[in-house]
Design a protein around this motif. Structure first.
Motif, PDB file in Angstrom:
ATOM      1  N   ALA A 308      42.360  40.523  42.900  1.00  0.00           N
ATOM      2  CA  ALA A 308      41.391  40.426  43.997  1.00  0.00           C
ATOM      3  C   ALA A 308      41.927  41.066  45.265  1.00  0.00           C
ATOM      4  O   ALA A 308      41.208  41.783  45.974  1.00  0.00           O
ATOM      5  CB  ALA A 308      41.040  38.952  44.246  1.00  0.00           C
ATOM      6  N   GLU A 402      38.060  34.091  47.252  1.00  0.00           N
ATOM      7  CA  GLU A 402      36.817  34.087  48.026  1.00  0.00           C
ATOM      8  C   GLU A 402      37.021  34.763  49.370  1.00  0.00           C
ATOM      9  O   GLU A 402      36.137  35.462  49.870  1.00  0.00           O
ATOM     10  CB  GLU A 402      36.348  32.647  48.272  1.00  0.00           C
ATOM     11  CG  GLU A 402      35.291  32.125  47.337  1.00  0.00           C
ATOM     12  CD  GLU A 402      34.148  33.077  47.068  1.00  0.00           C
ATOM     13  OE1 GLU A 402      34.367  34.095  46.389  1.00  0.00           O
ATOM     14  OE2 GLU A 402      33.031  32.793  47.518  1.00  0.00           O
ATOM     15  N   ARG A 405      37.002  38.350  48.826  1.00  0.00           N
ATOM     16  CA  ARG A 405      35.634  38.819  48.599  1.00  0.00           C
ATOM     17  C   ARG A 405      34.861  38.928  49.910  1.00  0.00           C
ATOM     18  O   ARG A 405      34.279  39.972  50.208  1.00  0.00           O
ATOM     19  CB  ARG A 405      34.891  37.867  47.651  1.00  0.00           C
ATOM     20  CG  ARG A 405      33.457  38.314  47.367  1.00  0.00           C
ATOM     21  CD  ARG A 405      32.695  37.372  46.460  1.00  0.00           C
ATOM     22  NE  ARG A 405      32.378  36.094  47.048  1.00  0.00           N
ATOM     23  CZ  ARG A 405      31.462  35.896  48.005  1.00  0.00           C
ATOM     24  NH1 ARG A 405      30.768  36.918  48.475  1.00  0.00           N
ATOM     25  NH2 ARG A 405      31.238  34.696  48.483  1.00  0.00           N
ATOM     26  N   GLY A 412      31.370  43.118  48.902  1.00  0.00           N
ATOM     27  CA  GLY A 412      32.080  42.166  48.053  1.00  0.00           C
ATOM     28  C   GLY A 412      31.138  41.254  47.280  1.00  0.00           C
ATOM     29  O   GLY A 412      31.548  40.585  46.332  1.00  0.00           O
ATOM     30  N   SER A 417      31.750  45.127  42.485  1.00  0.00           N
ATOM     31  CA  SER A 417      33.069  44.973  43.115  1.00  0.00           C
ATOM     32  C   SER A 417      34.014  44.182  42.223  1.00  0.00           C
ATOM     33  O   SER A 417      35.225  44.223  42.376  1.00  0.00           O
ATOM     34  CB  SER A 417      32.939  44.250  44.460  1.00  0.00           C
ATOM     35  OG  SER A 417      32.722  42.849  44.261  1.00  0.00           O
ATOM     36  N   LEU A 419      34.584  41.167  42.392  1.00  0.00           N
ATOM     37  CA  LEU A 419      35.151  40.003  43.079  1.00  0.00           C
ATOM     38  C   LEU A 419      34.405  38.710  42.757  1.00  0.00           C
ATOM     39  O   LEU A 419      35.044  37.676  42.547  1.00  0.00           O
ATOM     40  CB  LEU A 419      35.206  40.267  44.585  1.00  0.00           C
ATOM     41  CG  LEU A 419      36.244  41.337  44.985  1.00  0.00           C
ATOM     42  CD1 LEU A 419      36.029  41.800  46.422  1.00  0.00           C
ATOM     43  CD2 LEU A 419      37.667  40.817  44.813  1.00  0.00           C
ATOM     44  N   TYR A 423      36.200  35.361  41.033  1.00  0.00           N
ATOM     45  CA  TYR A 423      36.068  34.003  41.571  1.00  0.00           C
ATOM     46  C   TYR A 423      35.543  33.041  40.507  1.00  0.00           C
ATOM     47  O   TYR A 423      36.050  31.924  40.358  1.00  0.00           O
ATOM     48  CB  TYR A 423      35.153  33.987  42.797  1.00  0.00           C
ATOM     49  CG  TYR A 423      35.001  32.599  43.358  1.00  0.00           C
ATOM     50  CD1 TYR A 423      36.099  31.959  43.924  1.00  0.00           C
ATOM     51  CD2 TYR A 423      33.799  31.911  43.279  1.00  0.00           C
ATOM     52  CE1 TYR A 423      35.991  30.671  44.415  1.00  0.00           C
ATOM     53  CE2 TYR A 423      33.686  30.612  43.769  1.00  0.00           C
ATOM     54  CZ  TYR A 423      34.781  29.999  44.332  1.00  0.00           C
ATOM     55  OH  TYR A 423      34.682  28.715  44.804  1.00  0.00           O
ATOM     56  N   SER A 623      36.429  47.732  39.306  1.00  0.00           N
ATOM     57  CA  SER A 623      35.822  47.483  40.614  1.00  0.00           C
ATOM     58  C   SER A 623      35.462  48.768  41.342  1.00  0.00           C
ATOM     59  O   SER A 623      36.292  49.678  41.454  1.00  0.00           O
ATOM     60  CB  SER A 623      36.805  46.684  41.478  1.00  0.00           C
ATOM     61  OG  SER A 623      36.358  46.627  42.815  1.00  0.00           O
TER      62      SER A 623
END
Lengths: 666, 666
Positions: A308, A402, A405, A412, A417, A419, A423, A623
């Motif tokens: 991330a 998070e 993101r 995000g 992405s 992300l 999560y 991503s």
């Protein structure tokens, strides 16, 4: 991809002050391990049929599953074929230790993952020698696909509450498996719904009407030829979830389903033909597997967090926005100190968790070896530290993923992405394998016990020995890393003591000890957290001390920036606790704040190098925002164009619904 | 649903100490408002064709959109028909103020939502009288469907950076809209991709090569008959996201697209036929609309948080797990104090945000009325408080919704709980309508300016007037609610002052003022937060004081428990700040902790009543875990069985992939 690399990223890479490859090797555990990992990745990822034409986020729930099975069989075959017969098992483990290879194939996760992660370990840990030989032969070749069924619709972390029964029938030498209620249905096991045909089931054993505790049984539930559910089996999938949708989580109910006696896994407890029950020599023996799974989780969190933060840091180097100075053009958003504050702690935390996982692995191996010799002395300590480490690392990782993101703004929020999906995977870990609050309270119980022992003069195990040191009411503070570690230990001590005082107060006011415990549980969780923070910080520091001797000076410098950042960040986050339990002054705090801001500036030129060193290839990052070349906007558009909605300029719903509605003809 | 209500919920409802209907009326703003809301809900929700056969989480991305359009036309027609002609506009607004009616229809959101939320307000706020008359006639009947296109692929919060150009051509009296780069593409507007045919576009106006700032233009981009994109328009959807997938977010690029002069919305700035540009009398006039949207957001957060906490509290009353006392059976998880700690602050925060939104609405109405008279005095203050309120309420709501979700353990991870979707909706609000960190720094800028003014003896506006009060180095602390408010104000003061000191230090060390600002921005955000916490807390308290006079004693008592809980919770969360800036002692803190634990116990018997009073019907909660009757496990199973994967016992992927793989024939 040979396209041009984004200019800002090129500049960042030139500015980096250390050798990126050296850090990659350090994280992998040596240059050879890096090489082996890359070779494995090359081999597997060049396999045909592993990838998607339409990104999985556009498929229906059912199509997602079918597509995942299609890829899973190719992937596991490729993994098998890529195994280097010249490597030792340890070398092979090292090669996959930091790899998230499956993430390149499954943006979500594999429908087979429970077979390797739970079914096989359960057989290895709980079958007797004969059973192990028979089942491992079939399972290791994946002639059968298995899963592990413990959680029920009505019961999760509290294992003693499981309702599924296994009643021994000595006449036929069979166990009768039964789900007496709706809440007794097994619920959650991955692969269970439509993929696996065998599973290890945890059920409450009864012999002659007498409870013999929760025991493991290996159960076939689908026909090997037709895959139809067997008689007495009620089976299905539990429905769509926040993540893990291709993992095929299922439910399973038994209607007086009979299995032969030898299907109970009998390494520990045993049932003889006549129904004689031989209890397991020690009920704590199963702790070992639980701890092992937690080691895997801590390591997994370090990797997912690294993924991330790689995406967010690269995007922040490419994205330009707003103004810092009039007419100076739009800066890279990585130049905003608030952005550095959001992201650099993620890099440091990933390092901290990786090194803590390595420590935990060594401790686990030592305790397991002791166990073989019948020595259980260190098991409770290992259990206590593994509980809070699992809880704190999964919570921190969820928060920091998070934060990564949202630090990417609106982009995000795009699934392209990756992300949001990361999560979804990490937040699940806050719940599975022991709910975090429950785990924190288990560690708290050990802390309370340890402090009581210390007060009655007993010696404590190493991770808690600080509780037996003499403390003054306020620890003399210093701003060094060791000072911060000592400070957190003092906080842990103080909070355990304060919770104990609070419990005594409640008991004096007439509550029973259990209610007093409950009333104080918010404080007890805080005590556990302080203990765990002290442990991670001291382990992080001591592991870097221990392993960085042969590193080049520039790399060592940056590694210690991160250690110091980690320590300073948490000291500032918990300054209230430090003010209560140490002599930390306003001037000390101002100094910590200055140091923190200074460290952000020192890490800034190395940020892209630090995430490059995690060495995730683009296929693994998966991503639009995080690719090595930084072609962020081009990729966002390329991915958008893959949406099936974009295949036609006018969607059919215009003619069917919109037009009549707008023309008032509805 | 006439099925039996869960026994535990029945008991909870009997234990409740206040009148639930009285609280519902209080939250709605009177018994009549409750009645109107329920009447509206009854009417709309009895419409045929509003609901799904297959839950939307099982559909493909494309099917989700098509299904949402199908429902949207029915829903908007039903809403129109349900309008009571005898109600005033204010009564109608009150009836929908606390309603989440659309949530019953769209588990995600409506593809038309931008038409009402942004397109129409943009016309009302920015069109001149003639334009307003023409466009509102078409828009209010939904003959055309519109959206609002501001954000671009490369630019979000920083409006001055927008790249789309509108160049005036006096020869043809047209504007030429153009997207000079990929990053200039409009990106994100809801409804834009395949739904709307008109939009308000924000573009950089050029006349004779001279920049005339960012201006609004109304643009048709699809043919009204065929819905085909017009020439010079590049259009599509941006792809799958964490949430809002049925909202149909799109991208839009212009290739020298010409529109007539009267398509610029000319309430403020104007372009005459010959190209003469008449500047807007005041650039701050557009702040009004931005503030209005933020009022709507704060209120929306209060409602969504109420929805999440309703689900989690009811589930926690039904779910039984583990043991508190040996052999006492499994308690409701709501009896665990850690669970109360997770959830009750969510109830209190929802009340706090609802009442703060009401205050903000009044302030907004007053400032708007002043604006009409040309008085802009209070606009900066309104802007400053709205910025931090939007940021803090969206951040808190995101955290508390996630906490509600994880407090439900594994079942909160199921989409059928609706908790993941609620999170997807609220976390988006941290980014849209002004990224939260950017907003916090805008408030910080006002705080710094205010403190400077105070130090030079100027009078400050009401929400910041405390900055001009004389402060001693440590405020004399007391544990009352007013004492806590004062404490947070002292913290805000202290942090602003400390950030200013820090900036001066950086300037002395050679940095320019902008870099010094940037270096201190982590502290500046903290200053803004403390200011906002003090504001919410004091507003919450004073609004309850102001409005609770005629309430019954039992209800008043519970409302003040929540106010006190809110104050105590945040005092304990920010105890470090209070230790730094006030005389709070260890004994005070212990006392606060005792009070907090005591309040949890007092709220416990009222918890289910408190969430019942939010009065969300099951269709609006849309949750297996949260329904009024508490049939949690039955609903989980019923919903699972709707998964299309459960329609067949054996999935086709077995024959195609799994069987050959398991038999080694692949």
């Amino acid at each position: 991809m040979s396209a041009k690399v984004n200019d800002d990223l090129l500049t960042e890479r030139r500015k980096c002050e250390f050798n990126v490859e050296e850090l990659t090797n350090y994280l992998d555990g040596g240059a050879q391990a890096t090489q082996n990992r890359r070779k494995l990745e090359d081999k597997v990822l060049s396999t045909k049929g592993l990838f998607d034409e339409v990104p999985e986020e556009y498929l229906s729930h059912k199509e997602k599953y079918e597509n995942a099975v299609r890829k899973a069989v190719v992937y596991y075959k490729a993994m098998k074929e890529a195994e280097d017969p010249n490597q030792t098992e340890q070398e092979r483990a090292n090669a996959t230790y930091r790899s998230l290879l499956h993430a390149a194939v499954f943006k979500d996760n594999s429908p087979f993952s429970l077979h390797l992660a739970m079914f096989i370990p359960a057989i290895l840990g709980q079958a007797d020698e004969e059973q192990k030989k028979y089942w491992m032969k079939r399972a290791s070749k994946m002639e059968i696909i298995g899963t592990y069924a413990q959680t029920e619709l009505g019961h999760g972390t509290f294992i003693r509450g499981l309702e599924t029964t296994a009643t021994y029938d000595p006449k036929t030498e069979e166990f009768v498996l039964h789900s007496p209620t709706l809440t007794a249905y097994k619920w959650w096991p991955g692969s269970l719904a439509h993929t696996a045909n065998y599973c290890v089931v945890m059920a409450h054993l009864y012999i002659n009407g007498k409870s013999c505790g929760i025991q493991p049984f290996i159960v076939q539930f689908r026909d090997e030829e037709t895959h139809q559910p067997l008689p007495g089996i009620k089976l299905g999938e539990i429905g769509a979830k926040l993540g893990f949708n291709t993992v095929n989580n299922g439910f399973l109910g038994f209607d007086q389903h009979r299995i032969p006696r030898n299907r109970m896994l009998m390494k520990n407890a045993q049932v003889l033909k006549d129904g004689t029950f031989k209890r397991s020599p020690n009920s704590k023996l199963t702790y070992g597997t639980m701890v092992y799974v937690r080691v895997v989780i801590v390591n997994g969190m370090a990797n997912q967090l690294a993924r991330a933060v790689t995406i967010a840091v690269r995007y922040s180097a490419v994205r330009r926005q707003s103004e810092l100075k009039p007419d100076a053009g739009e800066p890279q958003i990585l130049d905003y100190v608030t952005q550095q504050h959001k992201l650099f702690i993620g890099i440091a935390s990933s390092h901290a968790f990786t090194l803590t996982a390595k420590w935990l692995t060594r401790m686990y191996q030592k305790v397991t070896a002791d166990l073989e010799k019948g020595n259980l002395d260190e098991l409770p300590e290992l259990h206590a530290i593994a509980c809070c480490l699992k809880a704190v690392t999964t919570t921190d990782t969820s928060v920091l993923v998070e934060r990564s993101r949202t630090s990417c703004g609106g982009h995000g929020y795009m699934l392209s992405s990756n992300l949001p999906q990361i999560y979804g995977l990490v937040t699940a870990a806050c719940t599975y394998e022991g709910e975090n609050t429950v785990l924190m309270l288990q560690t708290a119980r050990s802390l309370v016990k340890a402090l009581e022992q210390a007060q009655s003069g007993k010696r404590l195990s190493p991770t808690m020995s600080y509780l037996s040191e003499k403390v003054s009411s306020r620890l003399k503070w210093d701003n060094s890393i060791d000072g911060i570690v000592k400070g957190f230990r003092r906080v842990a001590y103080g909070k355990v003591e304060s919770a104990m005082r609070s419990m005594r107060k409640y008991v004096r006011s007439g509550l029973g000890p259990e209610d007093a415990w409950n009333m104080s549980s918010v404080q007890l969780v805080a005590a556990s957290e302080a203990h765990c923070r002290a442990f991670i910080l001291s382990t992080y520091k001591s592991e870097v001390d221990r392993t960085s001797g042969s590193l080049s000076e520039p790399l060592k410098t940056v590694l210690y920036y991160l250690v110091e950042l980690y320590a300073t960040y948490w000291a500032l986050e918990r300054v209230g606790d430090l003010l209560l339990y140490t002599s930390i002054s306003e001037a000390d705090i101002r100094q910590l704040q200055d140091t923190y801001e200074d460290l952000l500036g020192k890490i800034r030129p190395n940020a892209v190098g630090l995430v490059d060193a995690f060495d995730f290839r683009d296929q693994i990052l998966n991503s639009t925002l995080g690719a090595y070349d930084g072609r962020v906007y081009e990729r966002l558009m390329e991915e958008a164009l893959k949406s099936p909605l974009n295949a036609e300029p006018v969607n059919q719903s215009f003619h069917k619904y919109l037009k009549p509605f707008m023309q008032g003809k509805l």
